[in-house]
Design an enzyme around this catalytic site. Structure first.
Site, short mmCIF file in Angstrom:
data_model
loop_
_atom_site.label_atom_id
_atom_site.label_comp_id
_atom_site.label_asym_id
_atom_site.label_seq_id
_atom_site.Cartn_x
_atom_site.Cartn_y
_atom_site.Cartn_z
N GLY A 49 0.82 -1.20 0.00
CA GLY A 49 0.00 0.00 0.00
C GLY A 49 0.86 1.25 0.00
N GLN A 54 2.76 9.96 1.23
CA GLN A 54 4.08 9.34 1.28
C GLN A 54 4.95 9.74 0.08
OE1 GLN A 54 2.32 5.22 2.17
NE2 GLN A 54 4.29 5.17 3.23
N CYS A 103 6.26 0.03 7.39
CA CYS A 103 5.80 1.16 6.58
C CYS A 103 6.95 1.64 5.71
CB CYS A 103 5.33 2.29 7.50
SG CYS A 103 4.72 3.72 6.61
N LEU A 104 6.66 1.93 4.44
CA LEU A 104 7.70 2.40 3.52
C LEU A 104 8.27 3.75 3.97
CD1 LEU A 104 6.02 1.40 0.14
CD2 LEU A 104 7.91 0.23 1.30
N HIS A 145 -4.05 1.22 8.38
CA HIS A 145 -2.69 1.73 8.29
C HIS A 145 -2.59 2.74 7.14
CE1 HIS A 145 1.88 1.14 8.17
NE2 HIS A 145 1.60 1.86 7.10
N GLU A 146 -3.08 2.36 5.95
CA GLU A 146 -2.95 3.25 4.78
C GLU A 146 -3.72 4.55 4.97
OE1 GLU A 146 -0.73 3.04 2.63
OE2 GLU A 146 -0.24 1.03 3.31
N HIS A 149 -2.42 7.44 7.08
CA HIS A 149 -1.49 8.38 6.44
C HIS A 149 -2.21 9.65 5.99
CE1 HIS A 149 2.27 6.19 6.32
NE2 HIS A 149 1.69 5.10 5.83
NI NI Z 1 2.68 3.22 5.81
#
Ligand code: NI
Length: 190
Positions: A49, A54, A103-104, A145-146, A149
């Site tokens: 995701g 991000q 998480c990225l 989670h997504e 953001h």
């Molecule tokens: Ni994340």
């Protein structure tokens, strides 16, 4: 299309509440270009995701793509790459369960987070059509989670016990083997 830079924890955009997209923006060439870039970026990074903040775009848009199949969280249904615009989450049952999240934007770390496991998601797609999804278990965690953001939240905000924030290498070495053993035992018992 191109791979964009993923900003990391500490960048102020990750802490901002992203703005909603207005109907005229949804489906615009600019939005299609952004989504194409986000798909390239997600595939390049190898995640499931990615939210627009991000890649430093403070708008309420996220993409999710779940390969599915048998995982250590059991059988997970696959979800083809889907774009979610202005999403809303309704918790349909507050019962929670925890997963080790990554998480990225927080590279190299894993944290154990408990979240509600039954949610309903309402969002728009790139054609500004309404979508509604009922999600359970690991998928419910992924979506929360997504979409966190988009509200300037990161999974680390939800970690109740700081000892549950660890490096990926140590997670794989010390935690994952025990998790698997516990789950294995639970499966045999059920
Ligand atoms: Ni994340």
């Amino acid at each position: 299309m191109s791979v964009r830079k993923i900003i990391r924890m500490g960048h102020p955009t990750l802490r901002r509440v992203a703005r909603e997209l207005i109907p005229e923006e949804i489906g615009s060439d600019e939005m299609h270009r952004l989504v194409a870039d986000m798909i390239d970026t997600l595939h390049d990074a190898g995640g499931i995701g990615l939210a627009a903040p991000q890649v430093n775009e403070s708008i309420r848009l996220a993409i999710i793509e779940i390969p599915g199949g048998q995982t250590r969280y059991g059988e997970i249904p696959a979800m083809p790459l889907t774009v979610f615009i202005n999403p809303e989450i309704e918790i349909t049952n507050p019962e929670g369960a925890g997963y080790w999240e990554g998480c990225l934007s927080v590279p190299g770390l894993r944290g154990f987070v408990t979240r509600p496991q039954h949610i309903r998601v309402r969002a728009l797609n790139l054609h500004a059509e309404k979508m509604e999804l009922d999600l359970q278990g690991f998928l419910a965690t992924v979506f929360q989670h997504e979409f966190d953001h988009l509200d300037g939240r990161l999974y680390v905000d939800h970690i109740e016990d700081p000892t549950n924030l660890v490096f990926e290498e140590e997670y794989e070495r010390y935690i994952l083997p025990n998790e698997s053993a516990v789950e294995e035992a639970q499966r045999r018992n059920s």
